[in-house]
Design a protein around this motif. Sequence first.
Motif, PDB file in Angstrom:
ATOM      1  N   LEU A  18      28.427 -69.533   6.772  1.00 34.13           N
ATOM      2  CA  LEU A  18      29.350 -68.406   6.903  1.00 34.13           C
ATOM      3  C   LEU A  18      30.622 -68.819   7.632  1.00 34.13           C
ATOM      4  N   SER A  19      30.475 -69.630   8.672  1.00 31.79           N
ATOM      5  CA  SER A  19      31.653 -70.051   9.441  1.00 31.79           C
ATOM      6  C   SER A  19      32.565 -70.964   8.630  1.00 31.79           C
ATOM      7  N   LEU A  20      32.000 -71.723   7.706  1.00 36.30           N
ATOM      8  CA  LEU A  20      32.826 -72.557   6.833  1.00 36.30           C
ATOM      9  C   LEU A  20      33.573 -71.706   5.806  1.00 36.30           C
ATOM     10  N   LYS A  21      32.897 -70.709   5.289  1.00 37.06           N
ATOM     11  CA  LYS A  21      33.497 -69.838   4.273  1.00 37.06           C
ATOM     12  C   LYS A  21      34.505 -68.850   4.868  1.00 37.06           C
ATOM     13  N   HIS A  22      34.255 -68.424   6.108  1.00 32.19           N
ATOM     14  CA  HIS A  22      35.112 -67.425   6.781  1.00 32.19           C
ATOM     15  C   HIS A  22      35.458 -67.936   8.187  1.00 32.19           C
ATOM     16  N   PRO A  23      36.316 -68.954   8.298  1.00 30.39           N
ATOM     17  CA  PRO A  23      36.604 -69.548   9.608  1.00 30.39           C
ATOM     18  C   PRO A  23      37.293 -68.601  10.590  1.00 30.39           C
ATOM     19  N   ASP A  24      37.890 -67.527  10.109  1.00 28.97           N
ATOM     20  CA  ASP A  24      38.566 -66.575  10.993  1.00 28.97           C
ATOM     21  C   ASP A  24      37.617 -65.512  11.547  1.00 28.97           C
ATOM     22  N   LEU A  25      36.360 -65.530  11.123  1.00 25.68           N
ATOM     23  CA  LEU A  25      35.362 -64.580  11.600  1.00 25.68           C
ATOM     24  C   LEU A  25      35.066 -64.847  13.072  1.00 25.68           C
ATOM     25  N   GLU A  26      34.956 -63.800  13.874  1.00 29.79           N
ATOM     26  CA  GLU A  26      34.668 -63.946  15.296  1.00 29.79           C
ATOM     27  C   GLU A  26      33.272 -63.443  15.609  1.00 29.79           C
ATOM     28  N   ALA A  27      32.724 -63.969  16.699  1.00 28.53           N
ATOM     29  CA  ALA A  27      31.388 -63.565  17.133  1.00 28.53           C
ATOM     30  C   ALA A  27      31.433 -63.079  18.570  1.00 28.53           C
ATOM     31  N   LEU A  47      33.799 -65.812  20.277  1.00 33.68           N
ATOM     32  CA  LEU A  47      33.719 -67.148  19.704  1.00 33.68           C
ATOM     33  C   LEU A  47      34.418 -67.173  18.356  1.00 33.68           C
ATOM     34  N   ASP A  48      35.132 -68.247  18.084  1.00 34.98           N
ATOM     35  CA  ASP A  48      35.666 -68.460  16.745  1.00 34.98           C
ATOM     36  C   ASP A  48      34.496 -68.794  15.834  1.00 34.98           C
ATOM     37  N   TYR A  54      27.312 -74.070  16.852  1.00 37.50           N
ATOM     38  CA  TYR A  54      27.173 -75.047  17.939  1.00 37.50           C
ATOM     39  C   TYR A  54      26.812 -74.372  19.258  1.00 37.50           C
ATOM     40  N   TYR A  55      27.458 -73.254  19.536  1.00 38.47           N
ATOM     41  CA  TYR A  55      27.172 -72.483  20.751  1.00 38.47           C
ATOM     42  C   TYR A  55      25.715 -72.011  20.728  1.00 38.47           C
ATOM     43  N   ALA A  56      25.319 -71.421  19.600  1.00 42.59           N
ATOM     44  CA  ALA A  56      23.958 -70.904  19.473  1.00 42.59           C
ATOM     45  C   ALA A  56      22.931 -72.028  19.562  1.00 42.59           C
ATOM     46  N   GLU A  57      23.192 -73.146  18.908  1.00 43.32           N
ATOM     47  CA  GLU A  57      22.250 -74.263  18.939  1.00 43.32           C
ATOM     48  C   GLU A  57      22.021 -74.747  20.376  1.00 43.32           C
ATOM     49  N   GLY A  58      23.088 -74.851  21.143  1.00 41.34           N
ATOM     50  CA  GLY A  58      22.958 -75.292  22.530  1.00 41.34           C
ATOM     51  C   GLY A  58      22.065 -74.377  23.342  1.00 41.34           C
ATOM     52  N   LEU A  59      22.227 -73.072  23.171  1.00 45.00           N
ATOM     53  CA  LEU A  59      21.403 -72.124  23.928  1.00 45.00           C
ATOM     54  C   LEU A  59      19.954 -72.115  23.443  1.00 45.00           C
ATOM     55  N   LEU A  60      19.747 -72.273  22.143  1.00 40.83           N
ATOM     56  CA  LEU A  60      18.379 -72.331  21.633  1.00 40.83           C
ATOM     57  C   LEU A  60      17.662 -73.576  22.158  1.00 40.83           C
ATOM     58  N   ALA A  81      32.610 -59.026   8.574  1.00 40.22           N
ATOM     59  CA  ALA A  81      33.712 -58.648   9.457  1.00 40.22           C
ATOM     60  C   ALA A  81      33.515 -59.146  10.888  1.00 40.22           C
ATOM     61  N   HIS A  82      32.261 -59.400  11.276  1.00 39.31           N
ATOM     62  CA  HIS A  82      31.978 -59.687  12.680  1.00 39.31           C
ATOM     63  C   HIS A  82      30.549 -60.214  12.793  1.00 39.31           C
ATOM     64  N   ILE A  83      30.295 -61.015  13.816  1.00 41.35           N
ATOM     65  CA  ILE A  83      28.948 -61.506  14.106  1.00 41.35           C
ATOM     66  C   ILE A  83      28.600 -61.099  15.536  1.00 41.35           C
ATOM     67  N   ARG A  84      27.369 -60.688  15.730  1.00 43.68           N
ATOM     68  CA  ARG A  84      26.870 -60.414  17.080  1.00 43.68           C
ATOM     69  C   ARG A  84      25.700 -61.347  17.356  1.00 43.68           C
ATOM     70  N   LEU A  85      25.760 -62.009  18.509  1.00 46.15           N
ATOM     71  CA  LEU A  85      24.711 -62.921  18.941  1.00 46.15           C
ATOM     72  C   LEU A  85      24.039 -62.332  20.172  1.00 46.15           C
ATOM     73  N   PHE A  86      22.792 -61.938  20.049  1.00 44.37           N
ATOM     74  CA  PHE A  86      22.023 -61.362  21.149  1.00 44.37           C
ATOM     75  C   PHE A  86      21.105 -62.447  21.717  1.00 44.37           C
ATOM     76  N   PHE A  87      21.275 -62.811  22.993  1.00 42.15           N
ATOM     77  CA  PHE A  87      20.470 -63.854  23.640  1.00 42.15           C
ATOM     78  C   PHE A  87      19.624 -63.259  24.753  1.00 42.15           C
ATOM     79  N   TRP A  88      18.405 -63.817  24.921  1.00 37.65           N
ATOM     80  CA  TRP A  88      17.530 -63.411  26.007  1.00 37.65           C
ATOM     81  C   TRP A  88      16.542 -64.532  26.316  1.00 37.65           C
ATOM     82  N   GLN A  89      15.882 -64.404  27.470  1.00 38.50           N
ATOM     83  CA  GLN A  89      14.848 -65.361  27.853  1.00 38.50           C
ATOM     84  C   GLN A  89      13.493 -64.702  28.064  1.00 38.50           C
ATOM     85  N   ALA A  90      13.432 -63.489  28.519  1.00 40.12           N
ATOM     86  CA  ALA A  90      12.153 -62.792  28.694  1.00 40.12           C
ATOM     87  C   ALA A  90      12.001 -61.820  27.527  1.00 40.12           C
TER      88      ALA A  90
END
Length: 112
Positions: A18-27, A47-48, A54-60, A81-90
């Motif tokens: 998705l990021s390659l196809k839509h590089p202007d998409l933000e997260a 995030l661009d 890359y950001y998500a991979e690092g946290l995973l 139009a937009h990406i949402r990344l929800f992160f948690w540990q517990a």
Amino acid sequence: MAKAQTPIQAFLAPLAKLSLKHPDLEAEVIWAKDGLWQAQSDDAEFLDGEEVPYYAEGLLLEGFALHYQILAEADAPKLPAHIRLFFWQAEPPELPAPEPELAVIGSATWTG
């Protein structure tokens, strides 16, 4: 010969494509804190598209869990139009519903 993907890379492959196809998409990065979701408060912190996998991979790799949502506007349901990344540990709080003018057109969860 192509190098085999790790399980994390395979999970994030749709976001990378998705990021390659839509590089202007933000997260937007959203963190679980005290039983609630806490979104970043500054648009400058978004995030661009090319940073997302890359950001998500690092946290995973650090042991975080992730649920991502690819959102589209109701009047253009096939155009991301937009990406949402929800992160948690517990235990994560319940995921919020998108705003009425947005629809989830793709999502996945990684819990490790």
